[in-house]
Design an enzyme around this catalytic site. Sequence first.
Site, mmCIF file in Angstrom:
data_model
loop_
_atom_site.group_PDB
_atom_site.id
_atom_site.type_symbol
_atom_site.label_atom_id
_atom_site.label_comp_id
_atom_site.label_asym_id
_atom_site.label_seq_id
_atom_site.Cartn_x
_atom_site.Cartn_y
_atom_site.Cartn_z
ATOM 1 N N CYS A 1 0.823 -1.208 0.000
ATOM 2 C CA CYS A 1 0.000 0.000 0.000
ATOM 3 C C CYS A 1 0.858 1.259 0.000
ATOM 4 C CB CYS A 1 -0.869 0.035 1.242
ATOM 5 S SG CYS A 1 -1.904 -1.408 1.412
ATOM 6 N N ARG B 1 4.978 0.750 -6.120
ATOM 7 C CA ARG B 1 4.991 -0.140 -4.952
ATOM 8 C C ARG B 1 4.097 -1.365 -5.166
ATOM 9 N NH1 ARG B 1 6.643 2.401 -0.227
ATOM 10 N NH2 ARG B 1 5.201 1.209 1.057
ATOM 11 N N TRP C 1 -2.784 -2.681 -1.715
ATOM 12 C CA TRP C 1 -2.317 -4.020 -2.118
ATOM 13 C C TRP C 1 -2.996 -4.973 -1.157
ATOM 14 C CZ3 TRP C 1 0.705 -8.074 -0.060
ATOM 15 C CH2 TRP C 1 1.272 -8.931 -1.010
ATOM 16 N N ASN D 1 -1.204 1.609 5.788
ATOM 17 C CA ASN D 1 -0.268 0.653 5.199
ATOM 18 C C ASN D 1 0.212 -0.226 6.351
ATOM 19 O OD1 ASN D 1 1.798 -0.727 3.935
ATOM 20 N ND2 ASN D 1 3.195 1.018 3.894
ATOM 21 N N GLY D 2 0.005 -1.529 6.230
ATOM 22 C CA GLY D 2 0.423 -2.437 7.295
ATOM 23 C C GLY D 2 -0.652 -3.485 7.531
ATOM 24 N N GLU E 1 18.757 -16.250 -9.232
ATOM 25 C CA GLU E 1 18.221 -14.913 -9.454
ATOM 26 C C GLU E 1 17.650 -14.786 -10.872
ATOM 27 O OE1 GLU E 1 17.150 -12.623 -7.877
ATOM 28 O OE2 GLU E 1 17.154 -10.885 -9.204
ATOM 29 N N LYS F 1 13.792 -13.681 -11.608
ATOM 30 C CA LYS F 1 13.483 -12.530 -12.456
ATOM 31 C C LYS F 1 12.512 -12.930 -13.553
ATOM 32 C CE LYS F 1 14.424 -9.935 -10.885
ATOM 33 N NZ LYS F 1 14.957 -9.416 -9.676
ATOM 34 N N GLU G 1 8.941 -13.619 -12.114
ATOM 35 C CA GLU G 1 8.139 -12.519 -11.586
ATOM 36 C C GLU G 1 7.598 -11.592 -12.648
ATOM 37 O OE1 GLU G 1 9.914 -9.890 -8.658
ATOM 38 O OE2 GLU G 1 11.879 -10.125 -9.525
ATOM 39 N N HIS H 1 19.636 -35.872 -10.366
ATOM 40 C CA HIS H 1 19.144 -36.560 -9.171
ATOM 41 C C HIS H 1 17.631 -36.427 -9.020
ATOM 42 C CE1 HIS H 1 23.149 -37.596 -7.860
ATOM 43 N NE2 HIS H 1 23.529 -36.364 -8.157
ATOM 44 N N LYS I 1 6.617 -3.599 -4.562
ATOM 45 C CA LYS I 1 8.032 -3.257 -4.546
ATOM 46 C C LYS I 1 8.621 -3.427 -3.154
ATOM 47 C CE LYS I 1 11.925 -1.689 -6.083
ATOM 48 N NZ LYS I 1 12.734 -2.710 -6.780
HETATM 49 O O1 M6R Z 1 13.625 -4.210 -0.536
HETATM 50 P P1 M6R Z 1 14.190 -5.576 -0.342
HETATM 51 O O2 M6R Z 1 15.494 -5.766 -1.044
HETATM 52 O O3 M6R Z 1 14.264 -5.990 1.084
HETATM 53 O O4 M6R Z 1 13.155 -6.547 -1.050
HETATM 54 C C1 M6R Z 1 13.313 -7.928 -0.972
HETATM 55 C C2 M6R Z 1 12.409 -8.625 -1.962
HETATM 56 O O5 M6R Z 1 11.071 -8.373 -1.668
HETATM 57 C C3 M6R Z 1 12.699 -8.207 -3.406
HETATM 58 O O6 M6R Z 1 14.029 -8.418 -3.746
HETATM 59 C C4 M6R Z 1 11.805 -8.981 -4.378
HETATM 60 O O7 M6R Z 1 12.173 -10.327 -4.424
HETATM 61 C C5 M6R Z 1 11.857 -8.335 -5.762
HETATM 62 N N1 M6R Z 1 10.544 -8.330 -6.349
HETATM 63 C C6 M6R Z 1 12.747 -9.053 -6.686
HETATM 64 O O8 M6R Z 1 12.765 -8.526 -7.963
#
Ligand code: M6R
Length: 610
Positions: free
Chosen positions: A2, A27, A75, A99-100, A482, A486, A489, A505, A605
């Site tokens: 949020c 966000r 969100w 937010n929370g 990673e 990527k 997502e 395995h 985000k």
């Molecule tokens: O702000 P942060 O680095 O703590 O965020 C951690 C993860 O939420 C963040 O890296 C998330 O996996 C991203 N969407 C990756 O692209």
Amino acid sequence: MCGIIGFSGATPALPLLLDGLRALEYRGYDSAGVALSGDGATFTVKSRGRIDTLEEKLKAADLPPALCGIGHTRWATHGEPSDLNSHPHTAGAVTLVHNGIIENYAALAHRLTLSGYKFHSETDTEVGAALIDFYYRLSGDPQNSLFAAADDIRGSFAFGVLFEDRPGEIYAIRRDSPLIAAHTEKGSFIASDVTAVIEHTSEYFRPREGIIVKISAGGVEFFDREGQKADCETERVDWSVSRAQRSGYAHFMLKEIFEEPEAIRKTVSPRLSGGLPDFGKDAPGLAELSRFRRIHIVGCGTAMHAGLMGKIFIEKFARIPVCVEIASEFRYRDPILEPHDLVILLSQSGETADTLAALRHAKSRGVATLAIVNVIGSSVAREADRVIYTLAGPEIAVASTKAYSVQCAILALFAVSAALSKKALPEPTARRICESLVNAVPDSIARLLAKSERICALARNYTDCEDLFFIGRGIDSALCTEGSLKLKEISYIHSEAYPAGELKHGTISLITDGVPVIALITETSLCEKVISAVREVRSRGARVLCFATREAARDHTIPCDDLFELDAPSGLPAAFCAATALQLFAYHAAALRGLDVDKPRNLAKSVTVE
Ligand code: M6R
């Protein structure tokens, strides 16, 4: 997560609130809403969907002009995305954005129901509004009612609150959720982060927990529990509004990938002195790294993946054992933490709830903590014993790219620093690694970026697939984790990353005709091993795309369908280059699939709830 915004000033609030909400879009959200504070009345319009939908609704609603109001991008956590569940929420005289997560909302709702409150939405936030209204009725004082409500709430919150009988005033309070305030020529703002106000000012406040923020046209004030004025230091952003704009790139993600060479140079250079690592200005006392017998690197998602790279660097250069931990698991599994341990928290935003909780857990166990964070003044940065800032500048795209690369760079530098302090690495070798981090690494990435279109052409061959596997060994195996995240997502292609030697395995049973496999080869010593794994999958029908160093491609016949040669010396430059190549692959695959690359579905985000 949020986003909240609030404005009170001498100009109409609505356009500023909508601009602020757009700036917070990155966000991640599924609904939006605003409430305007008029004379003795509050007018709320909210809607499921994008801000454009809200704007349409606002045009139709034709609200009276107002100089004060609050806005929200939601969100969903409690209750589906819907008009009703969107914020702001009202109870009695109180209208608020949140937010929370209010964890004990069910018990609070039950209590408030006995006092006559009725709830219409499925949200925890509506309970928060009722709770504040309950105390406001008792005390008639906004600050008392906010403190009293905060005491009853278990969970996290940043609230922006309008009281119907106090036009022109907005009150805010936070716990474990981010909040900033700013005073500008136009008036005063509260917001979830500084991106929402950067167009108006580069100076802002980051109120600590336990104080109340009051904004009005006249300015920003802070109050403690006794009702006394409290201090809050002014902070300054060192980037301009243009850093948070796309500047001609199709997406923020692409822009941020292209910023990597500069971000790495900017992050590493100030931490070098005489060609060797020097964290003296950032984290005094860290120099004696040899005293740490074990290191835990804790983070989430991409940050945790950077931790996997950090483990390889630290163990290789400094010979200190490293455990990489997922932050959300760390605190609940009672990790073994000993006096000579160091816990490193990795986070781009510095506001990730799980990482913050892991930090607090480590501190409660009395071990040393070091934050490696991108957002200056963020909660993780403030609460850790020491902090090293990555200087990547604002990262707007939900998919983290440049933040990952700079985290890896700082971890490599940290590893060299620890190695020197343990006398585990000869000085000339340390010097060569540092030199490579400021020159060969960014230069190699820059050469790779010039071939972005070639990666796009390769990605075209894989955009129709449903599942994809990444394989590599050693450092390439960490890079694959990673690359796979990527791709998932933003392109929504299911993928998994496997150490190339582990595939046989079990998972090799999934390799059938045409199943795509991406193989990474940046470690010269492991080249033949990965080639064997490539043979194994190809003989079962896989279509293989290989990212390999020029050296590997020259010295070996790589049995793949598509080959991309990384023009980078093996070692760190090749590894960093491969990371960027996989980011570009994911980016192009998602863009070719016509997806909203910067705002992937369901993602936020900054994940400020547990
Ligand atoms: O702000 P942060 O680095 O703590 O965020 C951690 C993860 O939420 C963040 O890296 C998330 O996996 C991203 N969407 C990756 O692209």
